[in-house]
Enzyme design. Structure first.
Site, PDB file in Angstrom:
ATOM      1  CB  ALA A 116       1.684   0.166  -2.044  1.00 30.90           C
ATOM      2  CE  LYS A 117       2.677   7.766  -4.878  1.00 30.28           C
ATOM      3  NZ  LYS A 117       3.021   7.764  -6.253  1.00 30.28           N
ATOM      4  N   GLY A 118       1.972   5.967  -0.118  1.00 33.16           N
ATOM      5  CA  GLY A 118       1.733   6.548   1.076  1.00 33.16           C
ATOM      6  C   GLY A 118       2.030   8.029   1.251  1.00 33.16           C
TER       7      GLY A 118
END
Ligand code: NAD
Length: 427
Positions: A116-118
């Site tokens: 995941a990444k944001g």
């Protein structure tokens, strides 16, 4: 130096990180376990991408809107894990690529997470501390529907730090009505953070460089090292290299590049950056142009800033033996081929900078158990996991005559696709 082997859509510069990632998947596909190939399309598509509006009241009383993202690339091996970046250039496709690299990285070091990444499209340097806190809290609230210690666990990335992680933990906990330290890693020690986390990514860069050096019969003692990026990753990597007897001959950050044949005093450079805001004007070294930085003669070159730094334009001029990718995606696919043809070993990001997520995993385990480990124990476990992962990739690379990046993708993708195929398709 255009390369005839490259697909036409990649023969230009400024390839975006998502195209870089897709090209890496194309390069690994012929080497994957054939029984798993029917699932490969899942690697080419993020599982879910969330775009959020982040409105905040500025100190002036005006309301400003920022765009935020959180991408779950693949959750076959466990909950999502990956950092949060605050930068004016953040885009959805960049976050998609960073999330995908987390999928591969987590599988390479065998931590039980998906990718995941944001990010938020913002220049945090233009915000006051109070505005930054309001931005972080509103962004966290908007992500509430996807976050959780067993769903998605963020961590720091460019321009986010322990304080930002503390605000994320607090906001999530308030929304849940209970303290949930395990929802985010890279926290301050007093809030369930882990010893060793601050230096973990830079330490992992050093461990993989040391293992590569053993294979290539290069000494670390007296080695010449150049580091681009002097933040969390670059500063720790430079310091640990220097502690092990290497000479830091060049450093570069957003403020400029510096050079010293005698070696740069990393602690003094850090003190200067803390006071002056960047490396610019550091009295203990000579200023040099950003382009000249890439021509510095060294044994280890460590890009530890942002994507797309080693390109067709500079790969031919780089004078190093080993590139160790502290940053995510610093080398374009075209540059990768040039470095390969010049006999330069590239230790790819998905193993080289995996020390951060490895100690983040330790932090999460400690939070879940409410039982904390010593720094010696953490660094020993980190060293063992990183060395074993590197040596496994090296063995695949040797056995199949593949570059280390493709070998790392073989190992990582096979693990992800095996989990995916065992879980099967629903409904
Ligand atoms: P940071 O914000 O602490 O530091 C970034 C550094 O890069 C700063 O010194 C900045 O001045 C410099 N920089 C930014 N743009 C630049 C440019 N165009 N040219 C030269 N220098 C530039 O960020 P960080 O946490 O050290 O992250 C650096 C890289 O490492 C990113 O690619 C990130 O995704 C990756 N990474 C970070 C972690 C982590 O634990 N923080 C883990 C894995 C990978």
């Amino acid at each position: 130096m255009p390369n005839a082997d490259l697909p036409s859509y990649l023969s230009r510069e400024n390839v975006g990180p998502w195209e870089t990632y897709l090209e890496q998947v194309e390069r690994v596909a012929p080497h994957l376990d054939r029984a798993l190939l029917p699932w490969i399309e899942t690697l080419r598509r993020p599982k879910r991408s969330l775009i959020v509006d982040v409105p905040i009241k500025l100190d002036s009383g005006e309301v400003a809107h920022f765009e935020g993202y959180r991408v779950h690339h693949n959750l076959s091996r466990g909950p999502g894990k990956g950092g949060i970046r605050y930068h004016p250039d953040v885009t959805l496709s960049e976050v998609m690529a960073l999330a995908a690299w987390m999928t591969i990285k987590n599988a390479v070091v065998q931590v039980p997470y998906g990718g995941a990444k944001g990010g938020v499209r913002v220049d945090p340097k233009k915000l006051s501390l109070a505005e930054l806190e309001r931005l972080t809290r509103r962004y966290t609230s908007e992500l509430n529907i996807v976050l959780g210690p067993d769903r998605d666990i963020p961590a720091p990335d460019i321009n986010t730090n322990e304080q930002v992680m503390a605000w994320i933990m607090d906001t999530y906990s308030i929304n849940q009505g209970r303290t949930a330290t395990g929802v985010v890693t890279g926290k301050p020690l007093s809030l369930g953070g882990s010893l060793g986390r601050r230096d973990a990514t830079g330490r992992g860069v050093f461990i993989t460089a040391r293992e590569a050096a053993r294979k290539l019969d290069l000494p670390i003692e007296g080695a010449r090292v150049a580091v681009q990026g002097f933040g969390n990753v670059g500063e720790a990597a430079a310091r640990i290299f220097a502690d092990n007897g290497a000479h830091i001959v060049a450093l570069q950050d957003e403020g400029g590049a510096i050079h010293s044949e005698a070696g740069i005093d990393v602690d003094a450079a850090r003190a200067h950056r803390e006071q002056a805001g960047s490396l610019r004007g550091f009295p203990g070294a000579d200023a040099m142009s950003a382009e000249a930085f890439w021509r510095v003669r060294c044994d280890f070159l460590i890009p530890a800033a942002v994507e797309n730094q080693i390109t067709e334009a500079n790969a031919g001029a780089i004078r190093t033996k080993v590139v160790v990718e502290g940053a995510n995606g610093p080398t374009t696919p075209a540059a990768d081929l040039i470095l390969q043809s010049r006999g330069i070993t590239v230790v790819p990001d998905v193993i080289a900078n995996a020390g951060g997520v490895t100690v983040s995993y330790f932090e999460w385990v400690q939070d879940m158990a409410s039982f904390f480990w010593s720094e010696v124990e953490i660094n020993q476990r980190l060293d063992r996991i990183m060395s074993e992962a590197f040596n496994g990739i090296w063995a695949v690379s040797q056995a199949r005559a593949l570059p280390l990046r493709t070998a790392a993708f073989v190992v990582g993708c096979n693990r992800v696709l095996e989990a995916r195929s065992l879980r099967g398709l629903y409904p």
